[in-house]
Design an enzyme around this catalytic site. Structure first.
Site, PDB file in Angstrom:
ATOM      1  N   GLY A   1       6.404 -13.653  13.287  1.00  0.00           N
ATOM      2  CA  GLY A   1       6.057 -13.002  12.031  1.00  0.00           C
ATOM      3  C   GLY A   1       7.100 -13.309  10.983  1.00  0.00           C
ATOM      4  O   GLY A   1       7.933 -14.199  11.151  1.00  0.00           O
ATOM      5  N   ALA A   2       7.061 -12.558   9.897  1.00  0.00           N
ATOM      6  CA  ALA A   2       7.991 -12.794   8.799  1.00  0.00           C
ATOM      7  C   ALA A   2       8.169 -11.515   8.023  1.00  0.00           C
ATOM      8  O   ALA A   2       7.381 -10.576   8.106  1.00  0.00           O
ATOM      9  CB  ALA A   2       7.473 -13.900   7.881  1.00  0.00           C
TER      10      ALA A   2
ATOM     11  N   GLY B   1      10.757  -9.872   4.372  1.00  0.00           N
ATOM     12  CA  GLY B   1      11.525 -10.234   3.201  1.00  0.00           C
ATOM     13  C   GLY B   1      12.830 -10.903   3.536  1.00  0.00           C
ATOM     14  O   GLY B   1      13.398 -11.634   2.723  1.00  0.00           O
ATOM     15  N   MET B   2      13.341 -10.668   4.749  1.00  0.00           N
ATOM     16  CA  MET B   2      14.644 -11.199   5.117  1.00  0.00           C
ATOM     17  C   MET B   2      14.558 -12.614   5.693  1.00  0.00           C
ATOM     18  O   MET B   2      15.498 -13.388   5.586  1.00  0.00           O
ATOM     19  CB  MET B   2      15.286 -10.266   6.132  1.00  0.00           C
ATOM     20  CG  MET B   2      16.747 -10.508   6.384  1.00  0.00           C
ATOM     21  SD  MET B   2      17.383  -9.154   7.392  1.00  0.00           S
ATOM     22  CE  MET B   2      18.975  -9.811   7.839  1.00  0.00           C
TER      23      MET B   2
ATOM     24  N   ASP C   1      14.853   2.850   8.831  1.00  0.00           N
ATOM     25  CA  ASP C   1      13.440   2.467   8.755  1.00  0.00           C
ATOM     26  C   ASP C   1      12.726   2.740  10.068  1.00  0.00           C
ATOM     27  O   ASP C   1      11.997   1.901  10.586  1.00  0.00           O
ATOM     28  CB  ASP C   1      13.310   0.995   8.369  1.00  0.00           C
ATOM     29  CG  ASP C   1      11.900   0.639   7.873  1.00  0.00           C
ATOM     30  OD1 ASP C   1      11.163   1.569   7.479  1.00  0.00           O
ATOM     31  OD2 ASP C   1      11.536  -0.545   7.897  1.00  0.00           O
TER      32      ASP C   1
END
Length: 779
Positions: A23-24, A26-27, A138
């Site tokens: 996955g991906a 913002g970092m 988070d």
């Protein structure tokens, strides 16, 4: 679950061989890697532009060092890292688990005894995290993976060491609406009590199927978390006191993690004589969830690298955010719709130059074999109106469409916008204070080889913040806002920057361009009027206040604010003409719609309003159950608005015409999926749900025509052009779907989840992504 590798992906990072994409976020990109001995790891590679930032590197080194000290039975810790490498990276234990969000979505809420067992494991995990001097920041359902022997708290590679400042200074946002503590949202110091607050929200979500602050836009959820009490009425008695204590507004009033662990494992402390199931016992979680978890654990992982098929074949959806993706969990269906938008009305825009028209791709069937059933409510005639404005508004004139109609734009048809006024404002997933970015790098434009196939990228423009605002196209220029506090103007054909304006605050409002002025709302610094050609500020209204997406009609700007008012502002001078105060000071987070002298808008006081556009006097108010999830859309005499269900309301009288609930959660006794932002075109309502579908409904009756499986939440409104529906999903994909059949034409994948609504102009669709980029894609 896994995507094949792209040509630009590394074959080796450190000592780890790269096998597949997970996955991906913002970092950076997350991969499944294998050590020389074959051990699987979740390997996160930091984006190059972040890694080049000296300030980011310093914080990243500090946080990785702290995270490596975490060693708990219910955590998935960092096993290796090279913060100074090129690229910078970290590797964590790979957990072949199912996310808590996926489990609740598929099998419904848990009984109290199972929630207590989960809570005990999460509390013990937080004990280990806090003992290492780390605050997670988070904790949410997608960051909890379920394994046969207990839960695992994941992703403290982006957690914050207690002594370190947050990574948000370089454009990162940490936190998820509905699970963030009040101190995160108001810029106060963050410590272990912030994680206790998130734990309480996670337990409430698990027991009920929705978070304690309900559903709605991120702005609405932020407001409720800071100022309103959580809704715990549906919680079992065994959980209510414990969860309520966790959700106290003041950090020092919350229990410690040690106290929580004692409460959840000691019968006398939770008003029940039954013992909490041990996490070592097979029945610590519901039977159906246990079967799902064990089946996932028994699935072999890929051992050798595989390549990604062509884009037109639409790759398998990936996880919507880095946390869930880190460990291979199926994407969690997020319950927090993020600032939906409505496409703008059709006109004859000066379309950007585009490559030659491509060949039409072969459509592929992406509709589910058995689409979820939607649920009708009969037509109702109960009078909700305070008074009637008269006859149903007539069809729109071209002038009316040209200037303002956020919702009516969707009714007429295309998300093209020379004057686009859709509300693309989606909320930040971080705290307001954290979003005041400083020391930013110049934005970059990357231009790949000129593609000609539908669904291929023409260009992308990168910023230092997530791009959640819906882009506006006017006179060959693309305008959009970013979480790096800037409004940008780009050449629509090339993606080259013309100007940017630093507003000093996050911009997730969509813009509207009328004449030579651009109007846009900011999170903290008011409503801006900006010279569209130069980016120079003309005036600011309500400096220091939160304003959302505006619309402009006949030299008046209509805009909602977090102070519970809808404002009418002179478009030339910036002076207030009138304001309307909502009940209970309900936050107005969605763009209004102006049709035939009537302003329609929705408020977080759970009402849809109709006002006289000249005077601001109320014509009628329609009560909405379960909060507001969208801006209104006006078409053919009806106003469409979504909460957890979709309503069609008579525009003249405020009486309900019909309503439609979302599909039932799988195998859940109660509860329906929330329906989010509607778009109305040619007698069809296109509306996404909070889990994984886009529906096409008959606009007159609400009857389902087809359902398209998106693989994850659809927070934003769809755009429709030339018989194709363009819809964004939190699984990082923009889909093109045949409007007649619901079959997929193509899909384009970005580097992170999509909450911006797409905008179509000419043969190009523009969309912003949480990977900090705006994309131009061939239609």
């Amino acid at each position: 679950m896994f995507d094949g590798l792209e040509p630009e992906d590394p074959q080796q990072v450190g000592r780890y061989r790269i096998v597949a994409r997970i996955g991906a976020g913002g970092m950076g990109q997350v991969y499944l890697g294998r050590s020389p001995g074959g051990r699987p790891v979740a390997l996160k590679v930091v984006r190059p532009e972040l890694a080049r930032d000296v300030d980011f590197r310093r914080r990243f080194v500090r946080e990785v060092t702290a995270a490596r000290r975490v060693n708990g039975a219910f955590t998935a810790g960092v096993v290796d890292a090279d913060p100074d490498g090129s690229p910078a990276w970290l590797a964590t234990v790979y957990v072949s688990g199912v996310s808590l969000g996926e489990a609740v979505a598929q099998h419904g809420p848990w009984q109290a005894e199972h929630v207590l067992a989960l809570g005990a494991g999460l509390a013990e995990a937080l004990e280990a995290i806090h003992a290492a001097g780390v605050v997670h920041r988070d904790l949410k359902p997608s960051n909890v993976l379920l394994a046969p022997d207990g839960p695992r708290v994941i992703d403290f590679g982006i957690s914050t060491a207690s002594e370190a400042s947050a990574l948000t200074h370089t454009g990162m946002t940490i936190g998820t609406p509905g699970f963030m503590s009040p101190e995160q949202l108001t810029g106060r110091p963050i410590g272990p009590p912030s994680d206790v607050f998130a734990l309480g929200a996670v337990l409430a979500y698990t027991a009920v199927g929705v978070g304690p602050f309900g559903t709605g836009t991120p702005h609405a959820l932020h407001f409720r978390a800071v100022y309103e009490e959580p809704d715990l009425d549906a919680l079992p008695l065994e959980l209510r006191q414990t969860v309520a204590a966790c959700l106290a507004k003041e950090p020092d009033q919350r229990p410690t993690v040690a106290d929580l662990l004692h409460r959840m494992t000691t019968p006398g402390k939770r008003d029940t004589a039954e013992a909490t199931p041990l996490l070592t016992e097979p029945d610590w979680m519901p039977y159906e969830v246990d079967r799902l978890v064990r089946a996932k654990a028994a699935t072999p992982l890929p051992r050798n690298p595989t390549s990604t098929p062509a884009l037109a074949a639409a790759p398998t959806p990936t996880a919507p955010d880095m946390p869930a993706a880190l460990h291979g969990a199926t994407p969690e269906p997020l319950r927090t719709p993020t600032a939906p938008a409505t496409p703008a009305a059709p006109a004859t825009p000066a379309a950007p130059a585009t490559p030659a028209a491509p060949a039409t791709p072969a459509a592929t069937d992406a509709s589910p074999a058995t689409a979820p059933a939607l649920h009708d409510e009969p037509t109702q005639t109960a009078d909700h109106a305070a008074q009637s404005p008269g006859d149903v508004p007539p069809p729109l004139s071209r002038r009316s469409a040209l200037f303002a109609l956020t919702g009516t734009a969707a009714a007429v048809g295309l998300a093209v916008a020379v004057w686009k006024t859709t509300n693309g404002g989606s909320g930040s997933t971080g705290s307001p204070s954290a979003l005041q970015s400083s020391a930013r790098k110049p934005a970059r434009t990357t231009t790949p080889p000129t593609p000609r196939k539908p669904g291929q990228q023409l260009w992308s423009f990168h910023t230092d913040g997530e791009v959640k605002s819906t882009p506006t196209i006017a006179n060959g220029v693309v305008y959009f806002g970013s979480n790096d506090n800037n409004v940008y103007a780009l050449d629509a054909a090339t993606g080259k920057k013309r100007w940017s304006l630093d507003t000093g605050s996050v911009v997730y409002s969509s813009s509207v361009v009328v004449g030579d002025l651009l109007y846009v709302g900011t999170y903290l610094n008011g409503l801006y009027a900006v010279d569209a050609a130069t980016g120079k500020r003309r005036w600011v209204f309500g400096d220091g206040s939160i304003f959302w997406s505006p619309v402009v009609v006949d030299d008046v700007v209509y805009v909602g604010s977090s102070d519970g008012h809808l404002y009418a502002v002179d478009a030339v001078t910036g002076k207030k003409r009138w304001d309307f105060r909502c009940r209970k000071n309900g936050d107005v987070t969605e763009a209004p719609v102006v049709v035939s002298g009537v302003v329609y808008f929705a408020s977080d006081d759970d009402h849809l309003y109709a006002l006289d556009a000249k005077t601001g006097k109320r014509l009628w108010a329609f009560p909405i159950l379960d909060g507001v999830n969208s801006a209104p859309v006006v078409a053919n005499g009806l106003v469409y608005i979504s909460s957890n269900r979709l309503y069609a309301v008579n525009a003249a009288t405020g009486k309900q015409q019909w309503s439609r609930a979302g599909a039932k959660y799988k195998n859940a006794g109660t509860g329906n999926r929330a329906l989010l932002s509607p778009t109305v075109v040619d007698g069809v309502v296109y509306v996404g749900d909070s889990i994984e579908y886009l529906f096409a409904l008959d606009a007159a009756t609400g009857k389902k025509r087809w359902a398209f499986e998106t693989g994850s939440s659809v927070f934003s409104a769809a755009a429709v052009a030339d018989g194709v529906v363009y819809v964004c999903s939190e699984n990082s994909h923009l889909y093109a779907v045949d409007a007649r059949t619901g079959k997929k034409c193509w899909a384009f994948r970005t580097g992170a989840g999509l909450e911006s609504s797409p905008t179509v102009a000419g043969e190009v669709v523009y969309v912003g992504s949480k990977d900090h980029a705006l994309y131009a894609i061939q239609t």
